[in-house]
Enzyme design. Sequence first.
Site, PDB file in Angstrom:
ATOM      1  N   THR A  62       0.842  -1.202   0.000  1.00  0.00           N
ATOM      2  CA  THR A  62       0.000   0.000   0.000  1.00  0.00           C
ATOM      3  C   THR A  62       0.872   1.244   0.000  1.00  0.00           C
ATOM      4  OG1 THR A  62      -1.703   1.245   1.205  1.00  0.00           O
ATOM      5  CG2 THR A  62      -0.176  -0.017   2.547  1.00  0.00           C
ATOM      6  N   SER A  63       0.298   2.329  -0.532  1.00  0.00           N
ATOM      7  CA  SER A  63       0.998   3.613  -0.497  1.00  0.00           C
ATOM      8  C   SER A  63       0.482   4.464   0.666  1.00  0.00           C
ATOM      9  CB  SER A  63       0.728   4.364  -1.808  1.00  0.00           C
ATOM     10  OG  SER A  63      -0.674   4.569  -1.940  1.00  0.00           O
ATOM     11  N   ASN A  64      -0.519   3.933   1.388  1.00  0.00           N
ATOM     12  CA  ASN A  64      -1.262   4.739   2.352  1.00  0.00           C
ATOM     13  C   ASN A  64      -0.763   4.487   3.790  1.00  0.00           C
ATOM     14  OD1 ASN A  64      -3.334   5.529   4.200  1.00  0.00           O
ATOM     15  ND2 ASN A  64      -4.750   5.678   2.484  1.00  0.00           N
ATOM     16  N   GLU A  84      -4.790   0.079 -10.587  1.00  0.00           N
ATOM     17  CA  GLU A  84      -6.141  -0.083 -10.038  1.00  0.00           C
ATOM     18  C   GLU A  84      -7.106   0.017 -11.214  1.00  0.00           C
ATOM     19  OE1 GLU A  84      -7.217   1.998  -6.497  1.00  0.00           O
ATOM     20  OE2 GLU A  84      -5.422   1.326  -5.450  1.00  0.00           O
ATOM     21  N   ASP A  90      -8.443  -2.636  -1.054  1.00  0.00           N
ATOM     22  CA  ASP A  90      -9.136  -1.552  -1.736  1.00  0.00           C
ATOM     23  C   ASP A  90     -10.314  -1.146  -0.860  1.00  0.00           C
ATOM     24  OD1 ASP A  90      -9.096   0.245  -3.893  1.00  0.00           O
ATOM     25  OD2 ASP A  90     -10.859  -0.718  -4.745  1.00  0.00           O
ATOM     26  N   PHE A  93      -7.285   9.840   8.068  1.00  0.00           N
ATOM     27  CA  PHE A  93      -6.903  10.235   6.704  1.00  0.00           C
ATOM     28  C   PHE A  93      -8.143  10.233   5.816  1.00  0.00           C
ATOM     29  CE2 PHE A  93      -6.708   5.659   6.939  1.00  0.00           C
ATOM     30  CZ  PHE A  93      -7.189   5.210   5.718  1.00  0.00           C
ATOM     31  N   ASP A 130     -12.126  10.641   6.553  1.00  0.00           N
ATOM     32  CA  ASP A 130     -12.411  10.574   7.996  1.00  0.00           C
ATOM     33  C   ASP A 130     -13.075  11.835   8.573  1.00  0.00           C
ATOM     34  OD1 ASP A 130     -11.621   7.997   8.241  1.00  0.00           O
ATOM     35  OD2 ASP A 130      -9.650   8.409   9.090  1.00  0.00           O
ATOM     36  N   LYS A 164     -11.243   4.002  16.448  1.00  0.00           N
ATOM     37  CA  LYS A 164     -11.624   3.725  15.052  1.00  0.00           C
ATOM     38  C   LYS A 164     -11.455   2.236  14.763  1.00  0.00           C
ATOM     39  CE  LYS A 164     -10.689   4.843  10.199  1.00  0.00           C
ATOM     40  NZ  LYS A 164      -9.832   5.471   9.182  1.00  0.00           N
ATOM     41  N   HIS A 213     -14.682  -0.238   9.077  1.00  0.00           N
ATOM     42  CA  HIS A 213     -14.702  -1.211   7.977  1.00  0.00           C
ATOM     43  C   HIS A 213     -13.395  -2.016   7.953  1.00  0.00           C
ATOM     44  CE1 HIS A 213     -13.051   2.635   7.072  1.00  0.00           C
ATOM     45  NE2 HIS A 213     -12.577   2.288   5.896  1.00  0.00           N
TER      46      HIS A 213
HETATM   47  P1  ITT Z   1      -3.533   2.055  -1.587  1.00  0.00           P
HETATM   48  O1  ITT Z   1      -2.107   2.286  -2.010  1.00  0.00           O
HETATM   49  O2  ITT Z   1      -3.662   1.055  -0.465  1.00  0.00           O
HETATM   50  O3  ITT Z   1      -4.471   1.730  -2.753  1.00  0.00           O
HETATM   51  P2  ITT Z   1      -5.189   4.434  -1.354  1.00  0.00           P
HETATM   52  O4  ITT Z   1      -5.140   5.615  -0.428  1.00  0.00           O
HETATM   53  O5  ITT Z   1      -5.170   4.701  -2.833  1.00  0.00           O
HETATM   54  O6  ITT Z   1      -4.012   3.451  -0.943  1.00  0.00           O
HETATM   55  P3  ITT Z   1      -7.801   3.125  -1.596  1.00  0.00           P
HETATM   56  O7  ITT Z   1      -7.763   3.176  -3.078  1.00  0.00           O
HETATM   57  O8  ITT Z   1      -8.172   1.842  -0.944  1.00  0.00           O
HETATM   58  O9  ITT Z   1      -6.430   3.587  -0.942  1.00  0.00           O
HETATM   59  O10 ITT Z   1      -8.770   4.222  -0.985  1.00  0.00           O
HETATM   60  C1  ITT Z   1      -9.730   4.935  -1.722  1.00  0.00           C
HETATM   61  C2  ITT Z   1      -9.999   6.265  -1.079  1.00  0.00           C
HETATM   62  O11 ITT Z   1     -10.765   6.050   0.101  1.00  0.00           O
HETATM   63  C3  ITT Z   1      -8.759   7.054  -0.685  1.00  0.00           C
HETATM   64  O12 ITT Z   1      -8.990   8.410  -0.978  1.00  0.00           O
HETATM   65  C4  ITT Z   1      -8.662   6.843   0.810  1.00  0.00           C
HETATM   66  O13 ITT Z   1      -8.110   7.978   1.435  1.00  0.00           O
HETATM   67  C5  ITT Z   1     -10.139   6.671   1.190  1.00  0.00           C
HETATM   68  N1  ITT Z   1     -10.249   5.809   2.370  1.00  0.00           N
HETATM   69  C6  ITT Z   1     -10.026   4.477   2.433  1.00  0.00           C
HETATM   70  N2  ITT Z   1     -10.144   4.036   3.699  1.00  0.00           N
HETATM   71  C7  ITT Z   1     -10.462   5.124   4.447  1.00  0.00           C
HETATM   72  C8  ITT Z   1     -10.668   5.344   5.827  1.00  0.00           C
HETATM   73  O14 ITT Z   1     -10.570   4.362   6.711  1.00  0.00           O
HETATM   74  N3  ITT Z   1     -10.947   6.578   6.207  1.00  0.00           N
HETATM   75  C9  ITT Z   1     -11.029   7.586   5.338  1.00  0.00           C
HETATM   76  N4  ITT Z   1     -10.823   7.486   4.035  1.00  0.00           N
HETATM   77  C10 ITT Z   1     -10.531   6.267   3.591  1.00  0.00           C
END
Ligand code: ITT
Length: 188
Positions: free
Chosen positions: A8-10, A37, A67, A145, A148, A168, A173
């Site tokens: 993941t990048s997150n 993606e 995802d 992030f 949220d 949280k 989820h």
């Molecule tokens: P990856 O590298 O894991 O794909 P990403 O940030 O692109 O990181 P996603 O495509 O799964 O992750 O997320 C889609 C969007 O939903 C993205 O803008 C996230 O910030 C948001 N998101 C996912 N989970 C969230 C959470 O728990 N709270 C708030 N926003 C969330």
Amino acid sequence: MKNLYFITSNNGKVHEATEKLKPFDYNIIQKDYGYPEIQTETLEEVARFGVKHFHQKKIDHPFILEDAGIFIDALKGFPGVYSSYVYFTLGLDGILRLMKDVTNEKRTAQFKSVFAYGTTQGDIQLFVGTCEGIITKKKQGSKGFGYDPIFKPTGFDKTFAELETNEKNKVSHRAKSLEKLVTFLKDK
Ligand code: ITT
């Protein structure tokens, strides 16, 4: 402790997964490899496609990726699978603007997380978690992030961005999908 590679990048996801899995003796190692993606209808397909991508690359250790997205009822499920793109284009202010005339009782939404576990042999397992709540009228809080600051989970008078990670992590989820993942890994 057992290592678990999370592609993941997150960093926010990594932080939550690390805290959630620590009591189960898993150590999360982030790998920011990046993967395509695909544009499709479901988070499940995006996650599955991500795993296949790494299987083709002959990855040499088991891994997880996720995802996730937010599905807003008043917007017919938008942004859903487009959550990432919409976050960077419309942004939270854009979403709130789209919903400016939506009354409190119609502001329901659902967060969804799909974790995929990939083995080196090419197997894929999916784990899904959801969290119901409402979209607030303004941004609240600075923790977490993504979406949220505008999402209040049912039963709370705070947004995810006003909750500590451990709070949280009880209801989100991601908490639910990770709990299913842990159960699966334990029985393996
Ligand atoms: P990856 O590298 O894991 O794909 P990403 O940030 O692109 O990181 P996603 O495509 O799964 O992750 O997320 C889609 C969007 O939903 C993205 O803008 C996230 O910030 C948001 N998101 C996912 N989970 C969230 C959470 O728990 N709270 C708030 N926003 C969330």
